[in-house]
Design a protein around this motif. Sequence first.
Motif, PDB file in Angstrom:
ATOM      1  N   LEU A 106       0.810  -1.221   0.000  1.00 51.51           N
ATOM      2  CA  LEU A 106       0.000   0.000   0.000  1.00 51.51           C
ATOM      3  C   LEU A 106       0.843   1.271   0.000  1.00 51.51           C
ATOM      4  CD1 LEU A 106      -2.823  -1.038   2.482  1.00 51.51           C
ATOM      5  CD2 LEU A 106      -2.949  -0.888  -0.003  1.00 51.51           C
ATOM      6  N   LEU A 107       2.159   1.142   0.043  1.00 47.73           N
ATOM      7  CA  LEU A 107       3.035   2.301   0.083  1.00 47.73           C
ATOM      8  C   LEU A 107       2.793   3.288  -1.057  1.00 47.73           C
ATOM      9  CD1 LEU A 107       5.241   3.582   1.743  1.00 47.73           C
ATOM     10  CD2 LEU A 107       6.922   2.351   0.368  1.00 47.73           C
ATOM     11  N   PRO A 108       2.546   2.830  -2.283  1.00 47.73           N
ATOM     12  CA  PRO A 108       2.283   3.805  -3.353  1.00 47.73           C
ATOM     13  C   PRO A 108       1.042   4.668  -3.096  1.00 47.73           C
ATOM     14  CG  PRO A 108       2.769   1.663  -4.286  1.00 47.73           C
ATOM     15  CD  PRO A 108       2.635   1.478  -2.799  1.00 47.73           C
ATOM     16  N   PHE A 109       0.142   4.207  -2.233  1.00 52.98           N
ATOM     17  CA  PHE A 109      -1.078   4.959  -1.952  1.00 52.98           C
ATOM     18  C   PHE A 109      -0.944   5.878  -0.738  1.00 52.98           C
ATOM     19  CE2 PHE A 109      -2.505   1.069  -4.102  1.00 52.98           C
ATOM     20  CZ  PHE A 109      -3.088   1.653  -5.220  1.00 52.98           C
ATOM     21  N   ALA A 110       0.231   5.934  -0.145  1.00 49.94           N
ATOM     22  CA  ALA A 110       0.444   6.744   1.058  1.00 49.94           C
ATOM     23  C   ALA A 110       0.100   8.215   0.833  1.00 49.94           C
ATOM     24  CB  ALA A 110       1.869   6.577   1.568  1.00 49.94           C
ATOM     25  N   PRO A 111       0.496   8.839  -0.295  1.00 51.19           N
ATOM     26  CA  PRO A 111       0.119  10.246  -0.490  1.00 51.19           C
ATOM     27  C   PRO A 111      -1.395  10.450  -0.532  1.00 51.19           C
ATOM     28  CG  PRO A 111       1.888   9.649  -1.987  1.00 51.19           C
ATOM     29  CD  PRO A 111       1.407   8.376  -1.328  1.00 51.19           C
ATOM     30  N   VAL A 112      -2.108   9.502  -1.108  1.00 52.50           N
ATOM     31  CA  VAL A 112      -3.568   9.608  -1.185  1.00 52.50           C
ATOM     32  C   VAL A 112      -4.163   9.502   0.212  1.00 52.50           C
ATOM     33  CG1 VAL A 112      -5.660   8.526  -2.087  1.00 52.50           C
ATOM     34  CG2 VAL A 112      -3.621   8.711  -3.532  1.00 52.50           C
ATOM     35  N   ARG A 113      -3.670   8.555   1.012  1.00 53.96           N
ATOM     36  CA  ARG A 113      -4.184   8.401   2.381  1.00 53.96           C
ATOM     37  C   ARG A 113      -3.876   9.631   3.205  1.00 53.96           C
ATOM     38  NH1 ARG A 113      -1.993   2.475   3.704  1.00 53.96           N
ATOM     39  NH2 ARG A 113      -0.232   3.811   4.132  1.00 53.96           N
ATOM     40  N   GLY A 114      -2.684  10.190   3.021  1.00 55.83           N
ATOM     41  CA  GLY A 114      -2.319  11.407   3.751  1.00 55.83           C
ATOM     42  C   GLY A 114      -3.179  12.591   3.342  1.00 55.83           C
ATOM     43  N   SER A 115      -3.455  12.702   2.053  1.00 56.40           N
ATOM     44  CA  SER A 115      -4.305  13.789   1.563  1.00 56.40           C
ATOM     45  C   SER A 115      -5.724  13.647   2.098  1.00 56.40           C
ATOM     46  CB  SER A 115      -4.336  13.797   0.034  1.00 56.40           C
ATOM     47  OG  SER A 115      -3.058  14.062  -0.482  1.00 56.40           O
ATOM     48  N   ALA A 116      -6.235  12.434   2.115  1.00 46.17           N
ATOM     49  CA  ALA A 116      -7.592  12.198   2.625  1.00 46.17           C
ATOM     50  C   ALA A 116      -7.670  12.584   4.096  1.00 46.17           C
ATOM     51  CB  ALA A 116      -7.989  10.744   2.420  1.00 46.17           C
ATOM     52  N   TRP A 117      -6.643  12.262   4.863  1.00 46.14           N
ATOM     53  CA  TRP A 117      -6.623  12.625   6.285  1.00 46.14           C
ATOM     54  C   TRP A 117      -6.625  14.143   6.435  1.00 46.14           C
ATOM     55  CZ3 TRP A 117      -3.128  15.482   9.108  1.00 46.14           C
ATOM     56  CH2 TRP A 117      -3.336  15.488  10.497  1.00 46.14           C
ATOM     57  N   ALA A 118      -5.800  14.820   5.638  1.00 50.18           N
ATOM     58  CA  ALA A 118      -5.721  16.283   5.720  1.00 50.18           C
ATOM     59  C   ALA A 118      -7.059  16.922   5.351  1.00 50.18           C
ATOM     60  CB  ALA A 118      -4.610  16.802   4.811  1.00 50.18           C
ATOM     61  N   ILE A 119      -7.708  16.395   4.335  1.00 51.49           N
ATOM     62  CA  ILE A 119      -9.012  16.930   3.924  1.00 51.49           C
ATOM     63  C   ILE A 119     -10.040  16.729   5.033  1.00 51.49           C
ATOM     64  CG2 ILE A 119     -10.937  16.549   2.321  1.00 51.49           C
ATOM     65  CD1 ILE A 119      -8.751  16.006   0.160  1.00 51.49           C
ATOM     66  N   ARG A 120     -10.025  15.554   5.675  1.00 53.18           N
ATOM     67  CA  ARG A 120     -10.963  15.312   6.787  1.00 53.18           C
ATOM     68  C   ARG A 120     -10.719  16.313   7.919  1.00 53.18           C
ATOM     69  NH1 ARG A 120      -9.789   9.991   5.650  1.00 53.18           N
ATOM     70  NH2 ARG A 120      -8.356   9.837   7.425  1.00 53.18           N
TER      71      ARG A 120
END
Length: 87
Positions: free
Chosen positions: A9-23
Amino acid sequence: MGLISEVLLLPFAPVRGSAWAIRQVVQEAERIYYDPATIRAELGRLEEQLEAGEITEEEFDGLEDDLLDRLEIASRRSAGTGNGTTP
């Protein structure tokens, strides 16, 4: 298994981080939007605009209704959890 899934899942880390920031941004915006002190201040400014002739009585009534609805929602949110985080 945890290490393998993290590597996959490492390639998706920026997406997960962005989703957290948006929340976090959305939660803070809702906290400010439903803050009773903010709503009361807006009601005061609205009344000042009416007295200064910047808005009509009809505009005032509509905007005041919206603010009072927000204030009601804010009190229900705070009564439900004690911290205002759920509707």
